[in-house]
Design a protein around this motif. Structure first.
Motif, PDB file in Angstrom:
ATOM      1  N   ASP A 175      32.355  64.946  47.530  1.00 12.68           N
ATOM      2  CA  ASP A 175      33.032  63.685  47.823  1.00 12.68           C
ATOM      3  C   ASP A 175      32.071  62.510  47.959  1.00 12.68           C
ATOM      4  O   ASP A 175      32.503  61.374  48.124  1.00 12.68           O
ATOM      5  CB  ASP A 175      33.851  63.813  49.110  1.00 12.68           C
ATOM      6  N   GLN A 176      30.750  62.788  47.944  1.00 10.91           N
ATOM      7  CA  GLN A 176      29.726  61.763  48.109  1.00 10.91           C
ATOM      8  C   GLN A 176      29.886  61.029  49.440  1.00 10.91           C
ATOM      9  O   GLN A 176      29.774  59.800  49.520  1.00 10.91           O
ATOM     10  CB  GLN A 176      29.744  60.771  46.932  1.00 10.91           C
ATOM     11  N   VAL A 177      30.162  61.796  50.502  1.00 10.19           N
ATOM     12  CA  VAL A 177      30.369  61.225  51.831  1.00 10.19           C
ATOM     13  C   VAL A 177      29.306  61.776  52.780  1.00 10.19           C
ATOM     14  O   VAL A 177      29.089  62.981  52.848  1.00 10.19           O
ATOM     15  CB  VAL A 177      31.780  61.571  52.368  1.00 10.19           C
ATOM     16  N   ARG A 178      28.664  60.875  53.497  1.00 10.76           N
ATOM     17  CA  ARG A 178      27.667  61.247  54.498  1.00 10.76           C
ATOM     18  C   ARG A 178      28.320  61.103  55.870  1.00 10.76           C
ATOM     19  O   ARG A 178      28.937  60.078  56.156  1.00 10.76           O
ATOM     20  CB  ARG A 178      26.458  60.322  54.371  1.00 10.76           C
ATOM     21  N   ARG A 179      28.177  62.132  56.703  1.00 12.07           N
ATOM     22  CA  ARG A 179      28.765  62.049  58.043  1.00 12.07           C
ATOM     23  C   ARG A 179      27.709  62.347  59.103  1.00 12.07           C
ATOM     24  O   ARG A 179      26.782  63.119  58.873  1.00 12.07           O
ATOM     25  CB  ARG A 179      29.959  62.977  58.187  1.00 12.07           C
ATOM     26  N   THR A 180      27.851  61.687  60.237  1.00  9.59           N
ATOM     27  CA  THR A 180      26.962  61.905  61.371  1.00  9.59           C
ATOM     28  C   THR A 180      27.720  62.738  62.394  1.00  9.59           C
ATOM     29  O   THR A 180      28.845  62.413  62.759  1.00  9.59           O
ATOM     30  CB  THR A 180      26.535  60.565  61.993  1.00  9.59           C
ATOM     31  N   VAL A 181      27.093  63.822  62.828  1.00  8.65           N
ATOM     32  CA  VAL A 181      27.684  64.705  63.834  1.00  8.65           C
ATOM     33  C   VAL A 181      26.844  64.581  65.094  1.00  8.65           C
ATOM     34  O   VAL A 181      25.645  64.874  65.083  1.00  8.65           O
ATOM     35  CB  VAL A 181      27.695  66.177  63.339  1.00  8.65           C
ATOM     36  N   CYS A 182      27.473  64.136  66.178  1.00  8.99           N
ATOM     37  CA  CYS A 182      26.763  63.986  67.437  1.00  8.99           C
ATOM     38  C   CYS A 182      26.491  65.375  68.026  1.00  8.99           C
ATOM     39  O   CYS A 182      27.410  66.162  68.229  1.00  8.99           O
ATOM     40  CB  CYS A 182      27.581  63.144  68.409  1.00  8.99           C
ATOM     41  N   ALA A 183      25.235  65.661  68.282  1.00 10.76           N
ATOM     42  CA  ALA A 183      24.848  66.958  68.858  1.00 10.76           C
ATOM     43  C   ALA A 183      25.032  66.954  70.360  1.00 10.76           C
ATOM     44  O   ALA A 183      25.050  68.007  70.981  1.00 10.76           O
ATOM     45  CB  ALA A 183      23.403  67.274  68.509  1.00 10.76           C
ATOM     46  N   GLY A 184      25.129  65.776  70.949  1.00 17.64           N
ATOM     47  CA  GLY A 184      25.306  65.664  72.390  1.00 17.64           C
ATOM     48  C   GLY A 184      24.049  65.162  73.070  1.00 17.64           C
ATOM     49  O   GLY A 184      23.156  64.597  72.442  1.00 17.64           O
ATOM     50  N   THR A 185      23.977  65.405  74.359  1.00 16.96           N
ATOM     51  CA  THR A 185      22.855  64.954  75.171  1.00 16.96           C
ATOM     52  C   THR A 185      22.114  66.161  75.723  1.00 16.96           C
ATOM     53  O   THR A 185      22.727  67.072  76.276  1.00 16.96           O
ATOM     54  CB  THR A 185      23.353  64.065  76.325  1.00 16.96           C
ATOM     55  N   THR A 186      20.807  66.163  75.555  1.00 19.25           N
ATOM     56  CA  THR A 186      19.955  67.232  76.080  1.00 19.25           C
ATOM     57  C   THR A 186      19.256  66.717  77.331  1.00 19.25           C
ATOM     58  O   THR A 186      18.606  65.669  77.288  1.00 19.25           O
ATOM     59  CB  THR A 186      18.912  67.659  75.023  1.00 19.25           C
ATOM     60  N   GLN A 187      19.402  67.428  78.417  1.00 18.25           N
ATOM     61  CA  GLN A 187      18.807  67.029  79.688  1.00 18.25           C
ATOM     62  C   GLN A 187      17.284  67.113  79.633  1.00 18.25           C
ATOM     63  O   GLN A 187      16.711  67.813  78.801  1.00 18.25           O
ATOM     64  CB  GLN A 187      19.340  67.916  80.823  1.00 18.25           C
ATOM     65  N   ALA A 188      16.619  66.415  80.525  1.00 18.28           N
ATOM     66  CA  ALA A 188      15.162  66.386  80.592  1.00 18.28           C
ATOM     67  C   ALA A 188      14.604  67.802  80.782  1.00 18.28           C
ATOM     68  O   ALA A 188      15.150  68.602  81.554  1.00 18.28           O
ATOM     69  CB  ALA A 188      14.714  65.500  81.747  1.00 18.28           C
ATOM     70  N   GLY A 189      13.545  68.114  80.049  1.00 12.92           N
ATOM     71  CA  GLY A 189      12.861  69.394  80.199  1.00 12.92           C
ATOM     72  C   GLY A 189      13.574  70.599  79.627  1.00 12.92           C
ATOM     73  O   GLY A 189      13.143  71.729  79.833  1.00 12.92           O
ATOM     74  N   VAL A 190      14.643  70.396  78.886  1.00  5.49           N
ATOM     75  CA  VAL A 190      15.441  71.509  78.370  1.00  5.49           C
ATOM     76  C   VAL A 190      15.073  71.799  76.913  1.00  5.49           C
ATOM     77  O   VAL A 190      14.843  70.886  76.125  1.00  5.49           O
ATOM     78  CB  VAL A 190      16.953  71.193  78.479  1.00  5.49           C
ATOM     79  N   SER A 191      15.031  73.086  76.564  1.00  2.47           N
ATOM     80  CA  SER A 191      14.863  73.487  75.169  1.00  2.47           C
ATOM     81  C   SER A 191      15.983  74.454  74.829  1.00  2.47           C
ATOM     82  O   SER A 191      16.588  75.065  75.713  1.00  2.47           O
ATOM     83  CB  SER A 191      13.497  74.137  74.939  1.00  2.47           C
ATOM     84  N   GLY A 192      16.288  74.582  73.552  1.00  2.00           N
ATOM     85  CA  GLY A 192      17.363  75.477  73.125  1.00  2.00           C
ATOM     86  C   GLY A 192      17.624  75.321  71.640  1.00  2.00           C
ATOM     87  O   GLY A 192      16.766  74.869  70.883  1.00  2.00           O
ATOM     88  N   SER A 193      18.831  75.683  71.244  1.00  2.00           N
ATOM     89  CA  SER A 193      19.211  75.567  69.841  1.00  2.00           C
ATOM     90  C   SER A 193      20.690  75.234  69.739  1.00  2.00           C
ATOM     91  O   SER A 193      21.457  75.491  70.663  1.00  2.00           O
ATOM     92  CB  SER A 193      18.917  76.861  69.080  1.00  2.00           C
ATOM     93  N   LYS A 194      21.057  74.652  68.604  1.00  2.00           N
ATOM     94  CA  LYS A 194      22.450  74.303  68.335  1.00  2.00           C
ATOM     95  C   LYS A 194      22.715  74.556  66.859  1.00  2.00           C
ATOM     96  O   LYS A 194      21.942  74.129  66.008  1.00  2.00           O
ATOM     97  CB  LYS A 194      22.720  72.850  68.693  1.00  2.00           C
ATOM     98  N   LYS A 195      23.823  75.263  66.575  1.00  2.31           N
ATOM     99  CA  LYS A 195      24.183  75.612  65.206  1.00  2.31           C
ATOM    100  C   LYS A 195      25.244  74.653  64.674  1.00  2.31           C
ATOM    101  O   LYS A 195      26.226  74.364  65.351  1.00  2.31           O
ATOM    102  CB  LYS A 195      24.709  77.044  65.162  1.00  2.31           C
ATOM    103  N   PHE A 196      25.041  74.185  63.437  1.00  4.60           N
ATOM    104  CA  PHE A 196      25.967  73.277  62.775  1.00  4.60           C
ATOM    105  C   PHE A 196      26.515  73.964  61.535  1.00  4.60           C
ATOM    106  O   PHE A 196      25.766  74.338  60.637  1.00  4.60           O
ATOM    107  CB  PHE A 196      25.273  71.970  62.394  1.00  4.60           C
ATOM    108  N   SER A 197      27.840  74.126  61.482  1.00  4.59           N
ATOM    109  CA  SER A 197      28.493  74.757  60.325  1.00  4.59           C
ATOM    110  C   SER A 197      28.708  73.722  59.238  1.00  4.59           C
ATOM    111  O   SER A 197      28.968  72.550  59.522  1.00  4.59           O
ATOM    112  CB  SER A 197      29.835  75.359  60.733  1.00  4.59           C
TER     113      SER A 197
END
Length: 122
Positions: free
Chosen positions: A86-108
């Motif tokens: 479709d030639q469409v670019r979309r922005t997906v908000c991952a949210g807010t990561t608190q100070a000092g936090v590490s982790g992962s987030k999966k995007f389908s």
């Protein structure tokens, strides 16, 4: 010695597969499917020594972003996905990561989607 013969169906399937395989090598502007990419930006308080870091390897149906917030404040971040059909670019908000936090987030993603990168803000 016998001759090997290929039917029309085998040739047709091979001809269809070749362009599809060639297209997958350019599935992401960050280097292709499976190429590891990293992003990093400075924190508000001390951008030269404290940073928000991410790394990811764009996949075909999903991409997992690994993040590490070295900032003393929370950080809001997002990802961009481009739909090649479709030639469409979309922005997906991952949210807010608190100070000092590490982790992962999966995007389908869909088959026609390319993962373009990680960005500051939403």
């Amino acid at each position: 010695m016998e001759k090997v013969r290929f039917g029309a169906g085998v040739v047709a399937v091979a001809m269809l597969a070749i362009p599809m395989l060639a297209g997958t090598a350019q599935a992401s502007p960050t280097g292709g499917v499976g190429a590891t990419a990293e992003t990093s930006w400075g924190c508000n308080t001390n951008p030269t020594t404290k940073r928000f870091n991410t790394s990811y390897s764009p996949g075909t149906l999903s991409t997992t972003v690994y993040f590490n917030n070295h900032c003393s404040h929370s950080v809001t971040w997002s990802v961009r996905i481009f739909n090649t059909k479709d030639q469409v670019r979309r922005t997906v908000c991952a949210g807010t990561t608190q100070a000092g936090v590490s982790g992962s987030k999966k995007f389908s993603m869909g088959v026609v989607d390319n993962f373009e990168g990680v960005y500051k803000g939403c």
